[in-house]
Design a protein around this motif. Structure first.
Motif, PDB file in Angstrom:
ATOM      1  N   ASP A  38       9.553   1.529   1.138  1.00 47.62           N
ATOM      2  CA  ASP A  38       9.750   0.277   0.406  1.00 47.62           C
ATOM      3  C   ASP A  38       8.415  -0.124  -0.201  1.00 47.62           C
ATOM      4  OD1 ASP A  38       9.990  -2.481  -0.288  1.00 47.62           O
ATOM      5  OD2 ASP A  38      11.557  -2.747   1.221  1.00 47.62           O
ATOM      6  N   LEU A  39       8.372  -0.296  -1.509  1.00 46.35           N
ATOM      7  CA  LEU A  39       7.105  -0.643  -2.169  1.00 46.35           C
ATOM      8  C   LEU A  39       6.500  -1.935  -1.621  1.00 46.35           C
ATOM      9  CD1 LEU A  39       7.693   0.282  -5.934  1.00 46.35           C
ATOM     10  CD2 LEU A  39       6.978   1.716  -4.030  1.00 46.35           C
ATOM     11  N   ASN A  40       7.327  -2.816  -1.056  1.00 42.86           N
ATOM     12  CA  ASN A  40       6.807  -4.053  -0.467  1.00 42.86           C
ATOM     13  C   ASN A  40       5.933  -3.791   0.756  1.00 42.86           C
ATOM     14  OD1 ASN A  40       8.027  -6.204  -2.113  1.00 42.86           O
ATOM     15  ND2 ASN A  40       9.918  -5.203  -1.463  1.00 42.86           N
ATOM     16  N   ASP A  41       6.096  -2.635   1.365  1.00 47.98           N
ATOM     17  CA  ASP A  41       5.300  -2.288   2.542  1.00 47.98           C
ATOM     18  C   ASP A  41       3.970  -1.622   2.171  1.00 47.98           C
ATOM     19  OD1 ASP A  41       7.364  -3.234   4.158  1.00 47.98           O
ATOM     20  OD2 ASP A  41       8.308  -1.257   4.306  1.00 47.98           O
ATOM     21  N   TYR A  42       3.744  -1.440   0.876  1.00 45.67           N
ATOM     22  CA  TYR A  42       2.537  -0.738   0.406  1.00 45.67           C
ATOM     23  C   TYR A  42       1.865  -1.546  -0.706  1.00 45.67           C
ATOM     24  CZ  TYR A  42       4.582   2.961   3.128  1.00 45.67           C
ATOM     25  OH  TYR A  42       5.120   3.677   4.165  1.00 45.67           O
ATOM     26  N   GLU A  43       1.498  -2.764  -0.360  1.00 44.84           N
ATOM     27  CA  GLU A  43       0.824  -3.644  -1.327  1.00 44.84           C
ATOM     28  C   GLU A  43      -0.454  -2.986  -1.814  1.00 44.84           C
ATOM     29  OE1 GLU A  43       1.541  -6.599  -2.735  1.00 44.84           O
ATOM     30  OE2 GLU A  43       3.476  -6.706  -1.731  1.00 44.84           O
ATOM     31  N   LEU A  44      -0.656  -3.047  -3.122  1.00 42.52           N
ATOM     32  CA  LEU A  44      -1.844  -2.447  -3.719  1.00 42.52           C
ATOM     33  C   LEU A  44      -2.423  -3.371  -4.784  1.00 42.52           C
ATOM     34  CD1 LEU A  44      -0.399   1.138  -4.243  1.00 42.52           C
ATOM     35  CD2 LEU A  44      -2.238   0.525  -2.667  1.00 42.52           C
ATOM     36  N   PRO A  45      -3.746  -3.420  -4.878  1.00 38.96           N
ATOM     37  CA  PRO A  45      -4.340  -4.171  -5.990  1.00 38.96           C
ATOM     38  C   PRO A  45      -4.055  -3.432  -7.300  1.00 38.96           C
ATOM     39  CG  PRO A  45      -6.029  -2.940  -4.820  1.00 38.96           C
ATOM     40  CD  PRO A  45      -4.752  -2.750  -4.055  1.00 38.96           C
ATOM     41  N   LEU A  46      -4.109  -4.153  -8.385  1.00 39.76           N
ATOM     42  CA  LEU A  46      -3.908  -3.541  -9.692  1.00 39.76           C
ATOM     43  C   LEU A  46      -5.011  -2.512  -9.932  1.00 39.76           C
ATOM     44  CD1 LEU A  46      -2.134  -3.613 -12.198  1.00 39.76           C
ATOM     45  CD2 LEU A  46      -3.645  -5.348 -13.139  1.00 39.76           C
ATOM     46  N   TYR A  47      -4.597  -1.292 -10.275  1.00 40.67           N
ATOM     47  CA  TYR A  47      -5.571  -0.213 -10.436  1.00 40.67           C
ATOM     48  C   TYR A  47      -6.548  -0.502 -11.576  1.00 40.67           C
ATOM     49  CZ  TYR A  47      -7.995   4.007 -11.400  1.00 40.67           C
ATOM     50  OH  TYR A  47      -9.021   4.884 -11.611  1.00 40.67           O
ATOM     51  N   SER A  48      -7.793  -0.212 -11.326  1.00 41.91           N
ATOM     52  CA  SER A  48      -8.815  -0.153 -12.381  1.00 41.91           C
ATOM     53  C   SER A  48      -9.893   0.808 -11.902  1.00 41.91           C
ATOM     54  CB  SER A  48      -9.419  -1.529 -12.678  1.00 41.91           C
ATOM     55  OG  SER A  48     -10.395  -1.874 -11.719  1.00 41.91           O
ATOM     56  N   ILE A  57     -10.143   4.150  -2.693  1.00 43.15           N
ATOM     57  CA  ILE A  57      -8.685   4.163  -2.755  1.00 43.15           C
ATOM     58  C   ILE A  57      -8.135   3.363  -1.574  1.00 43.15           C
ATOM     59  CG2 ILE A  57      -6.631   5.637  -2.638  1.00 43.15           C
ATOM     60  CD1 ILE A  57      -8.373   7.780  -4.078  1.00 43.15           C
ATOM     61  N   PRO A  58      -7.236   2.417  -1.848  1.00 43.66           N
ATOM     62  CA  PRO A  58      -6.695   1.574  -0.772  1.00 43.66           C
ATOM     63  C   PRO A  58      -5.938   2.386   0.284  1.00 43.66           C
ATOM     64  CG  PRO A  58      -6.139   0.662  -2.931  1.00 43.66           C
ATOM     65  CD  PRO A  58      -6.714   2.029  -3.157  1.00 43.66           C
ATOM     66  N   ASN A  59      -6.011   1.895   1.517  1.00 43.29           N
ATOM     67  CA  ASN A  59      -5.336   2.553   2.626  1.00 43.29           C
ATOM     68  C   ASN A  59      -3.834   2.696   2.383  1.00 43.29           C
ATOM     69  OD1 ASN A  59      -5.509   3.735   5.284  1.00 43.29           O
ATOM     70  ND2 ASN A  59      -4.372   1.935   5.985  1.00 43.29           N
ATOM     71  N   ALA A  61      -2.233   3.234  -0.365  1.00 41.12           N
ATOM     72  CA  ALA A  61      -1.996   4.390  -1.235  1.00 41.12           C
ATOM     73  C   ALA A  61      -2.118   5.677  -0.430  1.00 41.12           C
ATOM     74  CB  ALA A  61      -2.971   4.396  -2.407  1.00 41.12           C
ATOM     75  N   MET A  62      -3.092   5.715   0.467  1.00 44.11           N
ATOM     76  CA  MET A  62      -3.281   6.893   1.319  1.00 44.11           C
ATOM     77  C   MET A  62      -2.081   7.084   2.259  1.00 44.11           C
ATOM     78  SD  MET A  62      -6.169   8.056   0.260  1.00 44.11           S
ATOM     79  CE  MET A  62      -7.011   9.068   1.440  1.00 44.11           C
ATOM     80  N   LEU A  63      -1.569   5.990   2.808  1.00 43.84           N
ATOM     81  CA  LEU A  63      -0.410   6.076   3.701  1.00 43.84           C
ATOM     82  C   LEU A  63       0.832   6.563   2.954  1.00 43.84           C
ATOM     83  CD1 LEU A  63      -0.851   2.761   5.740  1.00 43.84           C
ATOM     84  CD2 LEU A  63      -1.099   5.103   6.602  1.00 43.84           C
ATOM     85  N   PHE A  64       1.068   6.021   1.766  1.00 47.55           N
ATOM     86  CA  PHE A  64       2.212   6.442   0.954  1.00 47.55           C
ATOM     87  C   PHE A  64       2.089   7.931   0.638  1.00 47.55           C
ATOM     88  CE2 PHE A  64       5.190   6.727  -2.488  1.00 47.55           C
ATOM     89  CZ  PHE A  64       6.105   5.705  -2.273  1.00 47.55           C
ATOM     90  N   ASN A  65       0.895   8.341   0.254  1.00 47.88           N
ATOM     91  CA  ASN A  65       0.626   9.738  -0.057  1.00 47.88           C
ATOM     92  C   ASN A  65       0.906  10.637   1.151  1.00 47.88           C
ATOM     93  OD1 ASN A  65      -0.603  11.775  -1.946  1.00 47.88           O
ATOM     94  ND2 ASN A  65      -2.005  11.967  -0.212  1.00 47.88           N
ATOM     95  N   ALA A  66       0.552  10.176   2.338  1.00 50.77           N
ATOM     96  CA  ALA A  66       0.793  10.965   3.555  1.00 50.77           C
ATOM     97  C   ALA A  66       2.291  11.173   3.782  1.00 50.77           C
ATOM     98  CB  ALA A  66       0.160  10.281   4.760  1.00 50.77           C
ATOM     99  N   HIS A  67       3.100  10.161   3.490  1.00 45.28           N
ATOM    100  CA  HIS A  67       4.554  10.318   3.614  1.00 45.28           C
ATOM    101  C   HIS A  67       5.065  11.368   2.634  1.00 45.28           C
ATOM    102  CE1 HIS A  67       5.468   7.239   6.528  1.00 45.28           C
ATOM    103  NE2 HIS A  67       4.771   6.354   5.847  1.00 45.28           N
ATOM    104  N   LEU A  68       4.523  11.381   1.432  1.00 46.66           N
ATOM    105  CA  LEU A  68       4.923  12.398   0.453  1.00 46.66           C
ATOM    106  C   LEU A  68       4.514  13.786   0.925  1.00 46.66           C
ATOM    107  CD1 LEU A  68       4.053  10.608  -2.930  1.00 46.66           C
ATOM    108  CD2 LEU A  68       6.304  10.829  -1.842  1.00 46.66           C
TER     109      LEU A  68
END
Length: 178
Positions: A38-48, A57-59, A61-68
């Motif tokens: 659920d994207l709500n569980d992976y809050e991220l700042p706006l990329y720049s 890189i925010p944690n 994003a790293m967690l989501f990547n690990a699931h993939l």
């Protein structure tokens, strides 16, 4: 052998029809463990680039990547906002691409889109399908569900013609997981 399938609804809506549809579709697979992201569980700042340089890189994003990384396949259902991806999904994709440009890991993917309107997210589905090969997306097949609230009721796809088409897409995806 049980396959680990990640189901993603590409929206931050708490009542996302795309999350509902992704999970519904993934649960139709045989011998699959479905992990819902659920994207709500992976809050991220706006990329720049400046933020990445300053803070890394925010944690999340790293967690989501690990699931993939751990998945055997991906069921991704795209929400369409004004004909394009949601800002939250695009932002997640941007962050993931900074970890590795092979964002989707060349995992078999069933690409979906659902919308309350009659086009069923056709525009965002086409755009995403065209982009996926450049980002490690191995789209096995895709499916668009138009008029979601007319065709999906009580947790079921009620339109028999669309249901038969979706079952065929699921079969194709299932075969790619073998």
């Amino acid at each position: 052998m049980i396959k680990k399938i990640v189901a993603i609804g590409a929206s931050k809506s708490k009542t996302s029809i795309n999350k509902l549809f992704a999970v519904y579709t993934a649960k139709q697979l045989q011998d699959a463990e479905v992990i819902t992201l659920d994207l709500n569980d992976y809050e991220l700042p706006l990329y720049s680039p400046d933020l990445e340089k300053e803070k890394g890189i925010p944690n999340n994003a790293m967690l989501f990547n690990a699931h993939l990384d751990e998945a055997d396949g991906i069921v991704l259902s795209l929400a369409e906002y004004n004909g394009l991806h949601t800002a939250a999904f695009k932002n997640l994709w941007d962050w993931l691409s900074r970890i590795k440009t092979d964002v989707w890991k060349n995992k078999p993917m069933l690409l979906l889109a659902a919308s309350p309107g009659g086009r069923g997210g056709a525009n965002v589905l086409k755009i995403t399908k065209d982009l996926m090969p450049y980002f490690g997306g191995k789209v096995i097949t895709d499916f668009s569900l138009p008029s979601f609230h007319d065709n999906f009721k009580n947790g079921e796809l009620t339109n028999s013609e669309l249901n038969m088409e979706l079952k065929e897409k699921i079969r194709q995806f299932q075969n790619a997981l073998l």
